[in-house]
Every structure is written in C-alpha cells, then in structure tokens.
Design a protein around this motif. Structure first.
Motif, PDB file in Angstrom:
ATOM      1  N   LEU A 206       0.911  -1.183  -0.202  1.00 26.76           N
ATOM      2  CA  LEU A 206      -0.002   0.104   0.028  1.00 26.76           C
ATOM      3  C   LEU A 206       0.809   1.236  -0.079  1.00 26.76           C
ATOM      4  N   GLY A 207       2.188   0.893   0.022  1.00 26.80           N
ATOM      5  CA  GLY A 207       3.072   2.258  -0.211  1.00 26.80           C
ATOM      6  C   GLY A 207       3.773   2.863   0.976  1.00 26.80           C
ATOM      7  N   ILE A 208       3.448   2.359   2.103  1.00 25.20           N
ATOM      8  CA  ILE A 208       4.378   2.391   3.398  1.00 25.20           C
ATOM      9  C   ILE A 208       5.904   2.558   3.121  1.00 25.20           C
ATOM     10  N   ASP A 209       6.520   3.324   3.558  1.00 22.12           N
ATOM     11  CA  ASP A 209       7.910   3.805   3.276  1.00 22.12           C
ATOM     12  C   ASP A 209       8.647   2.650   3.962  1.00 22.12           C
ATOM     13  N   THR A 210       8.577   2.362   5.013  1.00 21.54           N
ATOM     14  CA  THR A 210       9.255   1.402   5.845  1.00 21.54           C
ATOM     15  C   THR A 210       8.747   0.814   6.797  1.00 21.54           C
ATOM     16  N   THR A 211       8.798  -0.664   6.946  1.00 21.99           N
ATOM     17  CA  THR A 211       8.171  -1.552   7.871  1.00 21.99           C
ATOM     18  C   THR A 211       9.281  -1.998   8.791  1.00 21.99           C
ATOM     19  N   PHE A 212       8.831  -2.526   9.970  1.00 18.63           N
ATOM     20  CA  PHE A 212       9.763  -3.108  11.029  1.00 18.63           C
ATOM     21  C   PHE A 212       8.993  -4.183  11.709  1.00 18.63           C
ATOM     22  N   LEU A 213       9.290  -5.405  11.749  1.00 18.34           N
ATOM     23  CA  LEU A 213       8.920  -6.466  12.358  1.00 18.34           C
ATOM     24  C   LEU A 213       9.049  -6.413  13.692  1.00 18.34           C
ATOM     25  N   MET A 214       8.310  -6.553  14.394  1.00 12.68           N
ATOM     26  CA  MET A 214       8.462  -6.321  16.090  1.00 12.68           C
ATOM     27  C   MET A 214       8.460  -7.745  16.434  1.00 12.68           C
ATOM     28  N   ASP A 215       9.194  -7.935  17.547  1.00  7.94           N
ATOM     29  CA  ASP A 215       9.059  -9.255  18.406  1.00  7.94           C
ATOM     30  C   ASP A 215       8.525  -8.786  19.597  1.00  7.94           C
ATOM     31  N   ARG A 216       7.015  -9.028  19.623  1.00  6.81           N
ATOM     32  CA  ARG A 216       6.281  -8.380  20.901  1.00  6.81           C
ATOM     33  C   ARG A 216       6.774  -8.967  22.496  1.00  6.81           C
ATOM     34  N   ALA A 217       7.499  -9.932  22.376  1.00  6.76           N
ATOM     35  CA  ALA A 217       8.388 -10.653  23.628  1.00  6.76           C
ATOM     36  C   ALA A 217       9.198  -9.714  24.142  1.00  6.76           C
ATOM     37  N   ASP A 218       9.899  -8.769  23.270  1.00 12.02           N
ATOM     38  CA  ASP A 218      10.947  -7.956  23.592  1.00 12.02           C
ATOM     39  C   ASP A 218      10.774  -6.588  23.118  1.00 12.02           C
ATOM     40  N   LEU A 219       9.960  -5.885  23.584  1.00 14.29           N
ATOM     41  CA  LEU A 219       9.435  -4.721  23.203  1.00 14.29           C
ATOM     42  C   LEU A 219      10.674  -3.532  23.354  1.00 14.29           C
ATOM     43  N   ALA A 220      11.238  -3.824  24.622  1.00 13.32           N
ATOM     44  CA  ALA A 220      12.575  -2.880  24.786  1.00 13.32           C
ATOM     45  C   ALA A 220      13.568  -2.949  23.684  1.00 13.32           C
ATOM     46  N   GLY A 221      13.925  -4.254  23.232  1.00 12.87           N
ATOM     47  CA  GLY A 221      14.695  -4.599  22.109  1.00 12.87           C
ATOM     48  C   GLY A 221      14.174  -3.702  20.802  1.00 12.87           C
ATOM     49  N   ASP A 222      12.870  -4.269  20.485  1.00 15.68           N
ATOM     50  CA  ASP A 222      12.231  -3.409  19.308  1.00 15.68           C
ATOM     51  C   ASP A 222      12.541  -1.883  19.431  1.00 15.68           C
ATOM     52  N   ALA A 223      12.150  -1.494  20.587  1.00 17.94           N
ATOM     53  CA  ALA A 223      12.353   0.113  20.680  1.00 17.94           C
ATOM     54  C   ALA A 223      13.740   0.709  20.399  1.00 17.94           C
ATOM     55  N   ALA A 224      14.709  -0.200  20.974  1.00 14.81           N
ATOM     56  CA  ALA A 224      16.094   0.311  20.768  1.00 14.81           C
ATOM     57  C   ALA A 224      16.624   0.083  19.410  1.00 14.81           C
ATOM     58  N   LYS A 225      15.988  -1.065  18.648  1.00 14.29           N
ATOM     59  CA  LYS A 225      16.343  -1.171  17.175  1.00 14.29           C
ATOM     60  C   LYS A 225      15.525   0.194  16.419  1.00 14.29           C
ATOM     61  N   LEU A 226      14.394   0.425  16.768  1.00 11.80           N
ATOM     62  CA  LEU A 226      13.662   1.550  16.199  1.00 11.80           C
ATOM     63  C   LEU A 226      14.348   2.837  16.227  1.00 11.80           C
ATOM     64  N   LYS A 227      14.609   3.080  17.583  1.00 15.78           N
ATOM     65  CA  LYS A 227      15.420   4.130  17.849  1.00 15.78           C
ATOM     66  C   LYS A 227      16.886   4.479  17.118  1.00 15.78           C
ATOM     67  N   ALA A 228      17.505   3.260  16.854  1.00 17.59           N
ATOM     68  CA  ALA A 228      18.769   3.436  16.075  1.00 17.59           C
ATOM     69  C   ALA A 228      18.656   3.685  14.654  1.00 17.59           C
ATOM     70  N   ALA A 229      17.527   2.926  14.290  1.00 16.68           N
ATOM     71  CA  ALA A 229      17.308   3.117  12.638  1.00 16.68           C
ATOM     72  C   ALA A 229      16.941   4.187  12.291  1.00 16.68           C
ATOM     73  N   SER A 230      16.213   5.115  13.437  1.00 16.18           N
ATOM     74  CA  SER A 230      15.473   6.494  12.843  1.00 16.18           C
ATOM     75  C   SER A 230      16.606   7.528  13.219  1.00 16.18           C
TER      76      SER A 230
END
Ligand SMILES: [Zn+2]
Ligand SMILES: [Zn+2]
Length: 343
Positions: A206-230
């Motif tokens: 549908l044209g979304i620029d970037t997607t990120f597959l989350m691991d809901r068991a490790d939200l802190a890890g997801d957040a750290a990766k998103l922060k680094a990626a952005s």
C-alpha cells in the motif's frame, strides 16, 4: 429481517426481528456488507459503551431501500438504490460540548452498533444527516468509509508538520489507513511497526515507506532498534495497537518537541508509565484521537481518489449466520486483516 441480537455481553443469537420503517427524516438502508472492527470484540464483552439488548455493526455500505418524509427530494435528498455509507456517531446537539463546537466530545454521544441498533442485520434505519453517498465506489472499498474517517480525524488531531517523520505501531486496517493519510498530510517518511509479517507485506504493497517486524516478547529490544534505525526517534509516534505495553514505548521514541498520539483502543483500566520529567524537558505533546464525527466527506473523497488505498485488506468474508465464526477468526486467526459480514 435477520439480525445479530445480543441480550447480554457474550450472549447473542441470529434471529428474525421486525424490519424497521423509516420515520420522517430517516432513511432505511439495505445492508450489503459490514466490516468487523476491533471495537466489536470490546462490545461483545460488554465494553465500549455497549448497551443491551443490542445489534452491533457500524462499518456498513449498501443501497438506500426506503425514504422517510423529507429525505428524497431537494438538492441533498437520496434516491432508492443509491449506495451509501452511514456515519455511526450521533451527538445530542444541546450539551455544553455540542453548544461550544465540540460535537465529538458530546456528553451524550450515541453510536450505531454500540447503543443504537447497528448493521449486523439486513436493514438499518438512520437519520438522513448520517447518510453519505458512496455511489460509484466499489463496495469493497466504500465499506472502509468509517475506519478511513477515523483515520482522517487522527490526521486532523496530529496536524503533521511538512517533512516530519512518523512511526505507527500496528498494521491493522485502521493503522494502515492512518499511516497512508499521515504520509498524504505532509510527513516525509512513515514507518509501520507490527508483529505480523503478512500485515507488514500489505503495508508495503500500500506504499508505506518502511516497515519493522516487532518481536512482541522483547518490546524494549524493538524500541532500541527503532530508535537506532531512525537516528534518535520520530517526530510523531502513534499507538494503533491498543496495547498498553506498546503505548509505553511511544514517549521515549519521540524526538524532542514531538507528538505522541494514542489511537488504538486499550482496556479502560490499562495504565502506562511516562516520565513527566522527560515530557517536560523535551516538550513532548501527548494527544488522544477518538473515533470521528464530521470526517465522512473527507474519507469518501480520499477513498474515491485512491489517496487512501484498501486493496487486499479484506481477507475473510462470512454470511450473517456465521457471526460467531467471524468473531472467532478475529480473535485467533493470524491470517485475518479485515473481516466482512455479508448480509
Ligand atoms: Zn470501526
Ligand atoms: Zn452533546
């Protein structure tokens, strides 16, 4: 007519009820199809302002079937057979909020399918001022009018500055509609984060620029990766999952001076912890966006032009008789994106 009728939370049957007749100023719509929404699960459990007995259903499309006095003539009258969608939200017009120009905050707000007979039925009768023509739009697209209107209101609430970066948690139908409209609203980039790979695939198509597959068991890890990626966070961070644990990640992922918006429906008793010092020091704005009340025309325009795209979002269809199976699928089938009930 046939309708889903709840007598109490979690207790419903599909049964014959009298077909309602339109009174003056009302329109009867023959329901072609109705989308199932996450809120229908909350309503099933007796939450989200549900009042029983109740026929739920609020994302409908279908042809006008009968016209009450005063609804079929003049410049904004309807004609029998015209395809319409129905704004489910009704404000009272006389409370303090209505009288000061805030109808969505109405103290006596009523909702089709919440505390007013809804559209998991063969017909609905509604005031004509809630009815909007969607003639000429494929019913598989116009059935998304209500969720698109909610997303429109979300963008109005956010008012993104041109060139901003946005992160949306959640790739359900409303999350993806909101993400597309944030992009149209001037954001330079939109990232959608979700834990379902197949929903993220749809986001990309549908044209979304970037997607990120989350691991809901490790939200802190997801957040750290998103922060680094952005490169340090996003100007706008939206929770469209309705999960308190995910909502808690929003403020830390927001850039200085940015905005958090709570858009998903959590449980009323859910709480998140936020550092007031962080919000103060970095001047973060926290907003809520609830439903919509005057966003149908904008939503229909966006669906007509393809600014809001819905291709592939409908994954399942059930006849009205199989409403219980549809709810089961919504709860537990990981291949569900949008379920449609056909009447
Ligand atoms: Zn909905
Ligand atoms: Zn009111």
């Amino acid at each position: 007519m046939k309708a889903v009728v709840y007598d109490a939370p979690r207790s419903f049957t599909i049964r014959e009820v009298p077909t309602p007749d339109p009174g003056p100023g009302e329109v009867r719509v023959r329901v072609r199809q109705t989308g199932i929404c996450g809120t229908d699960l909350h309503i099933h459990n007796g939450k989200f302002f549900a009042e029983f007995p109740l026929t739920p259903g609020h994302e409908l499309v279908g042809p006008v079937d009968a016209l009450g006095d005063g609804t079929g003539d003049g410049t904004d009258g309807f004609r029998v057979g015209e395809f319409v969608s129905v704004n489910p939200n009704m404000n009272c017009g006389h409370c303090e909020y209505c009288r000061t120009g805030h109808p969505l905050l109405c103290a006596n707000l009523k909702g089709l399918g919440t505390n007013w007979p809804g559209s998991f039925a063969e017909y609905v009768v509604v005031p004509a001022n809630l009815v909007f023509s969607v003639d000429g739009i494929d019913p598989d697209t116009s059935v998304f009018t209500e969720p698109t209107a909610c997303a429109m209101h979300g963008v109005e609430t956010l008012s993104p500055r041109p060139g901003t970066s946005a992160l949306v948690f959640g790739a359900g139908p409303t999350g993806l509609l909101l993400s597309q409209l944030i992009a149209c609203g001037g954001a330079a980039s939109v990232t959608v984060a979700a834990s379902s790979a197949f929903k993220l695939k749809r986001a990309e198509s549908l044209g979304i620029d970037t997607t990120f597959l989350m691991d809901r068991a490790d939200l802190a890890g997801d957040a750290a990766k998103l922060k680094a990626a952005s490169g340090g966070g996003y100007d706008i961070v939206v929770d469209a999952t309705g999960s308190a644990a995910v909502s808690e990640q929003c403020v830390p992922l927001t850039r200085n001076g940015g905005t958090v918006m709570f858009y998903g429906v959590t449980e009323p008793e859910d709480l998140v912890s936020v550092s007031p010092y962080d919000v103060f020091r970095r001047e973060i704005t926290i907003k809520g966006s609830f439903a919509e009340i005057n966003s149908f025309p904008a939503a229909i325009a966006a669906l007509r032009t393809g600014r809001a795209r819905t291709e592939g979002l409908i994954t399942h269809r059930f006849p009205l008789d199989d409403y219980a199976d549809a709810l089961d699928a919504l709860r537990s089938d990981r291949t569900v994106h949008k379920i449609i009930i056909e009447c």
